[in-house]
Design a protein around this motif. Structure first.
Motif, PDB file in Angstrom:
ATOM      1  N   THR A  91      71.473  37.806  77.359  1.00  0.00           N
ATOM      2  CA  THR A  91      72.297  38.701  76.531  1.00  0.00           C
ATOM      3  C   THR A  91      71.420  39.391  75.497  1.00  0.00           C
ATOM      4  O   THR A  91      71.571  40.592  75.241  1.00  0.00           O
ATOM      5  CB  THR A  91      73.433  37.914  75.851  1.00  0.00           C
ATOM      6  OG1 THR A  91      74.101  37.130  76.844  1.00  0.00           O
ATOM      7  CG2 THR A  91      74.439  38.836  75.210  1.00  0.00           C
ATOM      8  N   PRO A 162      79.694  44.115  87.654  1.00  0.00           N
ATOM      9  CA  PRO A 162      80.612  43.749  86.564  1.00  0.00           C
ATOM     10  C   PRO A 162      79.835  43.002  85.489  1.00  0.00           C
ATOM     11  O   PRO A 162      79.581  41.811  85.614  1.00  0.00           O
ATOM     12  CB  PRO A 162      81.640  42.834  87.244  1.00  0.00           C
ATOM     13  CG  PRO A 162      80.912  42.259  88.426  1.00  0.00           C
ATOM     14  CD  PRO A 162      79.854  43.243  88.832  1.00  0.00           C
ATOM     15  N   ARG A 190      84.347  40.801  79.678  1.00  0.00           N
ATOM     16  CA  ARG A 190      84.669  40.458  78.288  1.00  0.00           C
ATOM     17  C   ARG A 190      84.617  41.703  77.399  1.00  0.00           C
ATOM     18  O   ARG A 190      83.765  42.568  77.590  1.00  0.00           O
ATOM     19  CB  ARG A 190      83.776  39.323  77.784  1.00  0.00           C
ATOM     20  CG  ARG A 190      82.320  39.591  77.834  1.00  0.00           C
ATOM     21  CD  ARG A 190      81.506  38.319  77.625  1.00  0.00           C
ATOM     22  NE  ARG A 190      81.592  37.436  78.775  1.00  0.00           N
ATOM     23  CZ  ARG A 190      81.198  36.171  78.808  1.00  0.00           C
ATOM     24  NH1 ARG A 190      80.675  35.608  77.740  1.00  0.00           N
ATOM     25  NH2 ARG A 190      81.311  35.452  79.893  1.00  0.00           N
ATOM     26  N   ILE A 308      82.994  33.300  84.774  1.00  0.00           N
ATOM     27  CA  ILE A 308      81.728  33.141  85.506  1.00  0.00           C
ATOM     28  C   ILE A 308      80.852  32.042  84.893  1.00  0.00           C
ATOM     29  O   ILE A 308      80.241  31.255  85.609  1.00  0.00           O
ATOM     30  CB  ILE A 308      80.982  34.504  85.606  1.00  0.00           C
ATOM     31  CG1 ILE A 308      79.785  34.410  86.552  1.00  0.00           C
ATOM     32  CG2 ILE A 308      80.532  35.029  84.246  1.00  0.00           C
ATOM     33  CD1 ILE A 308      80.068  34.843  87.946  1.00  0.00           C
ATOM     34  N   LYS A 336      71.945  34.298  87.146  1.00  0.00           N
ATOM     35  CA  LYS A 336      72.119  33.784  85.789  1.00  0.00           C
ATOM     36  C   LYS A 336      70.842  33.031  85.379  1.00  0.00           C
ATOM     37  O   LYS A 336      69.800  33.204  85.991  1.00  0.00           O
ATOM     38  CB  LYS A 336      73.358  32.897  85.716  1.00  0.00           C
ATOM     39  CG  LYS A 336      74.657  33.658  85.976  1.00  0.00           C
ATOM     40  CD  LYS A 336      74.953  34.623  84.846  1.00  0.00           C
ATOM     41  CE  LYS A 336      76.218  35.412  85.099  1.00  0.00           C
ATOM     42  NZ  LYS A 336      76.426  36.452  84.088  1.00  0.00           N
TER      43      LYS A 336
HETATM   44  C1  S3P Z   1      77.714  37.915  78.422  1.00  0.00           C
HETATM   45  C2  S3P Z   1      78.140  38.435  79.625  1.00  0.00           C
HETATM   46  C3  S3P Z   1      78.043  37.682  80.887  1.00  0.00           C
HETATM   47  C4  S3P Z   1      77.853  36.197  80.658  1.00  0.00           C
HETATM   48  C5  S3P Z   1      76.811  35.918  79.624  1.00  0.00           C
HETATM   49  C6  S3P Z   1      77.191  36.542  78.291  1.00  0.00           C
HETATM   50  C7  S3P Z   1      77.811  38.769  77.231  1.00  0.00           C
HETATM   51  O1  S3P Z   1      76.940  38.154  81.613  1.00  0.00           O
HETATM   52  O2  S3P Z   1      77.523  35.559  81.871  1.00  0.00           O
HETATM   53  O3  S3P Z   1      76.678  34.525  79.426  1.00  0.00           O
HETATM   54  O4  S3P Z   1      77.744  38.265  76.092  1.00  0.00           O
HETATM   55  O5  S3P Z   1      77.985  39.988  77.403  1.00  0.00           O
HETATM   56  P1  S3P Z   1      76.984  39.530  82.447  1.00  0.00           P
HETATM   57  O6  S3P Z   1      77.154  40.651  81.507  1.00  0.00           O
HETATM   58  O7  S3P Z   1      75.662  39.601  83.161  1.00  0.00           O
HETATM   59  O8  S3P Z   1      78.123  39.398  83.377  1.00  0.00           O
END
Ligand code: S3P
Length: 426
Positions: A91, A162, A190, A308, A336
């Motif tokens: 992130t 996504p 999110r 996820i 990840k």
């Molecule tokens: C996050 C988005 C997600 C998540 C990560 C944190 C964020 O990843 O898996 O732990 O804070 O925007 P992706 O944007 O790659 O889906």
């Protein structure tokens, strides 16, 4: 390398716990406070190394941090004098790439061995289209990344992956671009970036279906924020309570806003005994009790981005549930902190549970009795903590090598576990 030994059958988990502040919100709070002209006040930031990396980065670029007070503003920001180290934090590197694309000057971003393998083209390509000069290994696909920022124009982006990180990076860049920036998602991810930008006074609009965000160049106002508890960290205690006989755990002030609470729906579908008491529009006190009749489910489609990060620990619940659980449409698991399809299947196999990898997920057979084993975190904090949860229902002890990975998001997980088990920390 640190190893954590978890005693199988150590007993029920009982009590109340506060998990670290939400990691996604904490990163964004620091970045937005760095851009906002004046003093922002932040409390409850995630105590993990990932968020510390973002804090160090914005400090290197001229924001001043003193306790929870951030003195920011574009006029204060400058190119950092040294390479920005993000450690294990995907992130951080992705959001910072967008942040630096809007910052005149040169920034070099690099991380650990896991970061060096993670795909960055998803942020590099749209930022190049906006006019930033961004490069990296393999034509810009892999870190380290070199960003020469400034002079951006807005884009209309169809987000094919996504990813809330990509949405966030492009919106951060769009704040200082000429013209409007539109991000169109195919499934909702999110919503922290757009919500927090709106709260700081950005000229931003989200369509009623939550899929299209339109941002005009904006200055941000300083803000006060108490970061709520991280639902992804709460998931470990809630699953542990469901699977360990005699348990009842309450997690306080958990963020349950858009795009984050999907794992609670999955646990309910699995017949988990859960109470969710709202404490504000986006937070709740969540209690889970031992749920002896857990059953398998199917996880897929549009719900995937909202859970996820919780899949490794949900897979532990699935391993002891009755009947199979299928996880599909989750190819993102493979990129990840570790390849979480491989590391989750490997963890379950070590603990004596059968599951199969799929290109876009996994199939967990269910109905397994877990046995203690020697396992490895693969440098992935969520695999380490999922292993600890599995270990609690296993017969015999489990040795989790590479336990130090938990420092990235939940440094005091072990202490909280001992407290919930009613044991003094060793
Ligand atoms: C996050 C988005 C997600 C998540 C990560 C944190 C964020 O990843 O898996 O732990 O804070 O925007 P992706 O944007 O790659 O889906």
């Amino acid at each position: 390398m640190s190893t954590f030994v978890v005693e199988g059958g150590a007993g029920p988990l009982r009590g109340r716990v506060r998990v670290p502040g939400d990691k996604s919100i904490s990163h964004r709070a620091l970045l937005l406070a760095a851009l906002a002209e004046g003093r922002s006040r932040l409390s409850g930031l995630s105590a993990g190394e990932d968020v510390a990396a973002t804090a160090t980065a914005v400090t290197a670029m001229g924001a001043q941090l003193d306790g929870g007070v951030v003195l920011g503003g574009r006029s204060r920001l400058h190119e950092p004098e040294w390479v920005v180290e993000v450690g294990n934090s995907g992130t951080s590197i992705r959001l910072l790439t967008g942040f630096c694309a809007a910052l005149p000057g040169l920034t070099v971003l690099q991380g650990d061995a896991s970061i060096a393998r993670r795909p960055m083209d998803r942020v590099v390509e749209p930022l190049r289209r906006m006019g930033a000069a961004v490069d990296g290994r393999d034509g810009g696909r892999l870190p380290p990344l070199v960003v020469r920022g400034g002079g951006l124009s807005g884009i209309d982006l169809d987000l094919t992956v996504p990813s809330a990180q990509v949405k966030g990076a492009v919106l951060l860049a769009g704040l200082a671009a000429t013209g409007r920036t539109v991000v169109r998602e195919r499934v909702r991810t999110r919503a922290h970036s757009e919500e927090m930008l709106a709260a700081c006074g950005a000229d931003i609009e989200v369509s009623a279906d939550g899929l299209t965000t339109t941002l005009h160049p904006s200055d941000l106002s300083p803000f006060e924020l108490e970061v709520p508890g991280d639902p992804s960290q709460a998931s470990f205690w809630l699953v542990a309570a469901c699977v360990v006989p005699g348990s009842e755990v309450t997690v306080e002030r958990v963020y349950v806003g858009p795009g984050r609470a999907g794992f609670l729906d999955v646990l309910r579908r699995m017949s988990a005994d859960l109470d969710v008491e709202p404490t504000s529009p986006t937070t709740a006190t969540v209690t889970a009790r031992h749920s002896p009749a857990l059953r398998g489910t199917t996880i897929g489609g549009a719900e995937v981005p909202a859970l996820i990060d919780e899949i490794p620990v949900l897979a532990v619940a699935a391993a002891v549930a009755d009947g199979p659980t299928e996880v599909r449409d989750a190819a993102e698991l493979r990129v990840k902190e570790s390849d979480r399809v491989a590391t989750t299947v490997g963890l379950l196999a070590a603990l004596g549970a059968s599951s199969e990898p799929r290109p876009d997920g996994l199939l967990v057979s269910g109905g397994s009795r877990l046995v203690g084993a020697a396992v490895h975190s693969a440098g992935d904090h969520r695999i380490a903590m999922a292993a600890a949860v599995g270990a609690l229902v296993a017969r015999g002890d489990t040795r989790i090598a590479g336990w130090g990975a938990v420092r990235s998001s939940y440094p005091h997980f072990k202490e909280d576990l001992h407290r919930l088990l009613g044991k003094a920390a060793p």
